[in-house]
Write an enzyme that holds these catalytic residues in place. Structure first.
Site, short mmCIF file in Angstrom:
data_model
loop_
_atom_site.label_atom_id
_atom_site.label_comp_id
_atom_site.label_asym_id
_atom_site.label_seq_id
_atom_site.Cartn_x
_atom_site.Cartn_y
_atom_site.Cartn_z
N ASN A 52 0.88 -1.17 0.00
CA ASN A 52 0.00 0.00 0.00
C ASN A 52 0.92 1.22 0.00
O ASN A 52 1.50 1.55 1.02
CB ASN A 52 -0.88 -0.02 1.26
CG ASN A 52 -1.68 1.26 1.43
OD1 ASN A 52 -1.78 2.07 0.50
ND2 ASN A 52 -2.24 1.45 2.61
N LYS A 68 0.19 4.30 -0.33
CA LYS A 68 -0.39 5.53 0.22
C LYS A 68 -0.11 6.70 -0.72
O LYS A 68 -0.11 6.52 -1.92
CB LYS A 68 0.12 5.76 1.65
CG LYS A 68 0.01 4.47 2.49
CD LYS A 68 0.20 4.66 3.94
CE LYS A 68 0.02 3.32 4.65
NZ LYS A 68 0.10 3.43 6.09
N HIS A 105 -9.45 1.47 4.43
CA HIS A 105 -8.19 1.62 5.17
C HIS A 105 -8.40 2.57 6.35
O HIS A 105 -9.17 3.53 6.26
CB HIS A 105 -7.10 2.16 4.23
CG HIS A 105 -5.76 2.11 4.87
ND1 HIS A 105 -5.32 3.09 5.72
CD2 HIS A 105 -4.78 1.17 4.83
CE1 HIS A 105 -4.12 2.76 6.16
NE2 HIS A 105 -3.76 1.61 5.63
N GLU A 119 -6.72 4.91 7.49
CA GLU A 119 -6.46 6.33 7.22
C GLU A 119 -7.67 6.98 6.54
O GLU A 119 -7.96 8.15 6.76
CB GLU A 119 -5.18 6.49 6.39
CG GLU A 119 -3.94 6.24 7.24
CD GLU A 119 -2.76 5.66 6.49
OE1 GLU A 119 -2.71 5.74 5.25
OE2 GLU A 119 -1.87 5.09 7.17
N GLU A 144 -5.86 -4.94 10.30
CA GLU A 144 -4.85 -3.93 10.57
C GLU A 144 -5.15 -3.20 11.88
O GLU A 144 -5.96 -2.25 11.89
CB GLU A 144 -4.80 -2.92 9.42
CG GLU A 144 -4.43 -3.52 8.09
CD GLU A 144 -3.73 -2.51 7.19
OE1 GLU A 144 -2.58 -2.74 6.82
OE2 GLU A 144 -4.34 -1.47 6.89
N GLY A 197 2.03 2.33 10.62
CA GLY A 197 2.98 3.43 10.47
C GLY A 197 3.64 3.85 11.77
O GLY A 197 4.25 4.91 11.84
N SER A 201 2.96 -2.13 10.25
CA SER A 201 4.42 -2.20 10.48
C SER A 201 5.00 -3.59 10.20
O SER A 201 5.96 -4.01 10.85
CB SER A 201 4.78 -1.74 11.89
OG SER A 201 4.36 -0.39 12.08
P1 PGA Z 1 2.63 0.27 7.56
O1 PGA Z 1 1.21 0.48 6.85
O2 PGA Z 1 3.18 -1.04 7.04
O3 PGA Z 1 3.46 1.44 7.13
O4 PGA Z 1 2.39 0.22 9.03
C1 PGA Z 1 0.33 -0.60 6.70
C2 PGA Z 1 -0.94 -0.11 6.06
O5 PGA Z 1 -1.31 1.04 6.29
O6 PGA Z 1 -1.58 -0.84 5.31
#
Ligand code: PGA
Length: 252
Positions: free
Chosen positions: A9, A11, A95, A97, A167, A173, A213
């Protein structure tokens, strides 16, 4: 047998020219990965370039969101048909976010999922608890409820084109990762809900990823768990070497 799927992903990262370069570099690195699917979910403007660059390889391309209406006065939005026509195979829906910063709710996640499936896209449906919910001991209830609401009125046949990405929001993140045991347990809770809703076969066949992460150091341990069928990877999907290590860890 369910498929393991490693999805990046990106982003809001990478321009079209960076996308082309990245994929050209990644192709030889992952060419021997055949026991898991590799997907890169990229910004809308990178999709066409990504599809062209990935042509003939084992890398599939996805979007990071989709609107739920077929067309109309929705300035700035992108429909499932638009994505489909330029070669998009997958789309991330729900997601955290999007839920956190753009007002996404379980209701709109459900609508987007339905629109994407109707257009023939495969959906990576994201859900997970926030930190306070984990600390209050209500993670299982939260993910069970999200699973039910997000999949409302989706048939067993349609479910075959859905991947669920568990998640935990506190792990995205942040550099904090769920332990393999936590990831396994919560993915198992989601699988049980799928069993309740769609039966044993559907529960055994659905791909449930862990995200939050995941990186080149912790992927192997997480992916070894019974209920973890792959990963949705943010930060570590922006580097070809790190992403390759994760894909190779899943290739067994
Ligand atoms: P990250 O993001 O691996 O940077 O924690 C995962 C995601 O948002 O799908």
């Amino acid at each position: 047998m369910r498929r393991t799927v490693i999805a990046g992903n990106w982003k809001m990262n990478m321009t079209p020219s960076q996308t082309k370069k990245f994929i050209e570099e990644l192709i030889p690195m992952v060419k021997d990965v055949n026991k898991c699917d590799i997907v890169l979910c990229v910004p809308f403007v990178d999709i066409a370039v990504a599809c062209e660059a990935a042509k003939g390889s084992n890398i599939k391309i996805g979007a990071e969101n989709v609107h739920f209406k077929e067309s109309g006065a929705y300035t700035g939005e992108i429909s499932a048909a638009m994505l489909k026509e330029i070669g998009t195979e997958y789309v991330i829906v729900g997601h955290s976010e999007r839920r956190q910063y753009f007002g996404e709710t379980d209701e709109t996640v459900n609508l987007r999922t339905k629109a994407a499936l109707a257009a023939g896209l495969k959906v990576i449906l994201c859900l997970g608890e926030v930190k306070e919910e984990r600390l209050s001991g209500i993670t299982n209830e939260v993910v069970a409820m999200q699973t039910k609401l997000d999949l409302k009125d989706i048939s067993a046949e349609e479910l075959k084109n859905v991947i669920i990405a568990y998640e935990p929001v506190w792990a995205i993140g942040t550099g904090l990762t769920a332990t393999p045991e936590q990831a396994d347990e919560t993915c198992g809770v989601i699988r049980n809900v799928i069993c309740e809703l769609y039966g044993k076969d559907a529960a055994e066949n659905i791909t449930i990823q862990y995200g939050g992460s995941m990186n080149e150091n912790n992927a192997k341990e997480l992916l070894e768990k019974e209920n973890v069928d792959g990963g949705l990877i943010g930060g570590a999907s922006l580097k070809t070497d790190k992403f390759t290590v994760i894909a190779q860890a899943a290739n067994r």
